[in-house]
Write an enzyme that holds these catalytic residues in place. Structure first.
Site, short mmCIF file in Angstrom:
data_model
loop_
_atom_site.label_atom_id
_atom_site.label_comp_id
_atom_site.label_asym_id
_atom_site.label_seq_id
_atom_site.Cartn_x
_atom_site.Cartn_y
_atom_site.Cartn_z
CD GLU A 175 -2.82 1.46 2.31
OE1 GLU A 175 -2.70 0.30 3.26
OE2 GLU A 175 -3.76 2.18 2.46
CE LYS A 217 -6.20 -0.54 1.85
NZ LYS A 217 -6.67 -0.93 2.56
CB SER A 287 -8.70 -2.63 0.69
OG SER A 287 -7.92 -2.42 1.70
NE ARG A 290 -10.55 7.51 6.50
CZ ARG A 290 -8.42 7.90 5.99
NH1 ARG A 290 -9.10 9.67 6.17
NH2 ARG A 290 -8.54 8.29 5.00
P1 13P Z 1 -9.22 4.23 4.11
O1 13P Z 1 -10.35 3.53 3.36
O2 13P Z 1 -10.23 4.74 5.11
O3 13P Z 1 -8.44 5.17 3.92
O4 13P Z 1 -8.61 3.48 4.62
C1 13P Z 1 -7.73 2.90 3.87
C2 13P Z 1 -6.43 1.87 4.80
O5 13P Z 1 -6.39 0.74 5.01
C3 13P Z 1 -4.83 2.11 5.29
O6 13P Z 1 -4.53 2.14 4.75
#
Ligand code: 13P
Length: 336
Positions: A175, A217, A287, A290
């Protein structure tokens, strides 16, 4: 097909997506305090077991990312959290980085830590039922940033993390999140995100990571949240697809977007157009943290014993996201 590739595909196939429920205790405390709920281990567990027992887990969620506290917790009905997740057919994941710290010699930027002792921690998580992991690198955009230094050292850490995770027979989510904070244009986001992702793959390849056994991600390509130059959802989807087509090697099975501060509807609508317009061979899905849990958390906070109301809200969001991952979402279905 390798074992890792099978796990990756199980998580993201058929419109399924990932629930990122891996907020650290610090972040979860902020989320709970914002809705006036005391952040105790019991309350954090109660919210999460409510969500993870929802009906939509079976049809919509292929994997759940947990935080260290949660993977070790037992529900009020005596199942461990990983058992609850696998009973709905989903795969348990775990966040394994230890957070983003100030980067020496570029103090306004961050380097994600957690490589020391990683192999030993991974073995314990595997025993607890985890089959995939997450490590988040974070980059901000400004005239000078992200710097070459931040891009290089975060890519290096992500690659060492991914190689170690695969050695322990789990699928690493890679990510690299380019933040939407700032007044930059979508084209700047495109350029910087491309540079960040390309460097990540240079390092992943150098570290001999099996690209068929990872999930990327990334952020979507958006104008900064303070930008005067907003672009349409259609443009977001086109720019995001172009960026990924140019910077992600073909062997990667799938891409699962973070929501990154977009509203629930924005994140759903953008994913829907991305999936509709997707001509690459990558599976594209979500993924979300929020954008899957925000409304459910609000409803839950009004009465933490009202399990049904919280689950109904989560079920709706998960269904909308899963429709979006298949390019089948519409505003009409949203408001039904
Ligand atoms: P958000 O979708 O809230 O940005 O969180 C995803 C996430 O895992 C950030 O590391």
């Amino acid at each position: 097909m390798s074992e890792l590739n099978k796990i990756a595909l199980k998580i993201i196939s058929n419109g399924k997506g990932i629930l990122a429920a891996d907020e650290s205790n610090g972040t979860m405390t902020k989320r709970l305090e914002a809705v006036n709920v005391l952040s105790t281990p019991e309350n954090r567990l109660l919210f999460r077991e409510t969500i993870l027992s929802s009906e939509s887990m079976k049809e919509c969620i292929g994997g759940v990312i947990l935080y260290d506290e949660t993977i070790k917790q037992t529900t009020s009905f005596a199942k461990s959290i990983p058992e609850l997740i696998s009973s709905s057919g989903a795969v348990t994941g775990i966040k394994v980085d230890t957070g983003a710290k100030n980067l020496a010699n570029s103090n306004e930027e961050k380097i994600t830590e957690g490589l020391d002792g990683l192999r030993e921690r991974l073995k314990k998580y595997y025993m607890l039922g985890a089959r995939f992991t997450k490590w988040r690198a974070v980059y901000s955009i400004s005239e000078k940033y992200p710097s070459k230094l931040a891009i290089n050292c975060n890519a290096h850490a992500l690659a060492r993390y991914a190689a170690t995770v695969q050695e322990c027979r789990m699928v690493p989510i890679v990510e690299p999140e380019v933040l939407m904070d700032g007044d930059h244009s979508a084209d700047t986001c495109f350029r910087k995100t491309s540079e960040v992702i390309k460097k990540c793959f240079d390092e992943l390849i150098l570290h001999k990571v099996d690209l068929t056994g990872i999930i990327l991600k990334p952020n979507m390509i958006l104008a900064g949240n303070q930008s005067k130059y907003k672009i349409s959802n259609e443009e977001v989807s086109q720019k995001t697809l172009q960026c990924l087509k140019e910077s992600v090697p073909n062997e990667v099975p799938g891409i699962a977007f973070l929501s990154g501060g977009q509203s629930e509807i924005e994140a759903t609508e953008n994913l829907n157009l991305i999936s509709k317009n997707n001509k690459t061979k990558f599976i594209m899905t979500y993924s979300y943290g929020r954008a899957l849990q925000q409304s459910a958390l609000k409803v839950w906070s009004k009465n933490i014993k009202d399990i049904k109301a919280t689950q109904n809200t989560f079920n709706h969001r998960a269904k909308m996201c899963t429709l979006a991952a298949q390019g089948k979402w519409s505003q009409e279905l949203e408001s039904k």
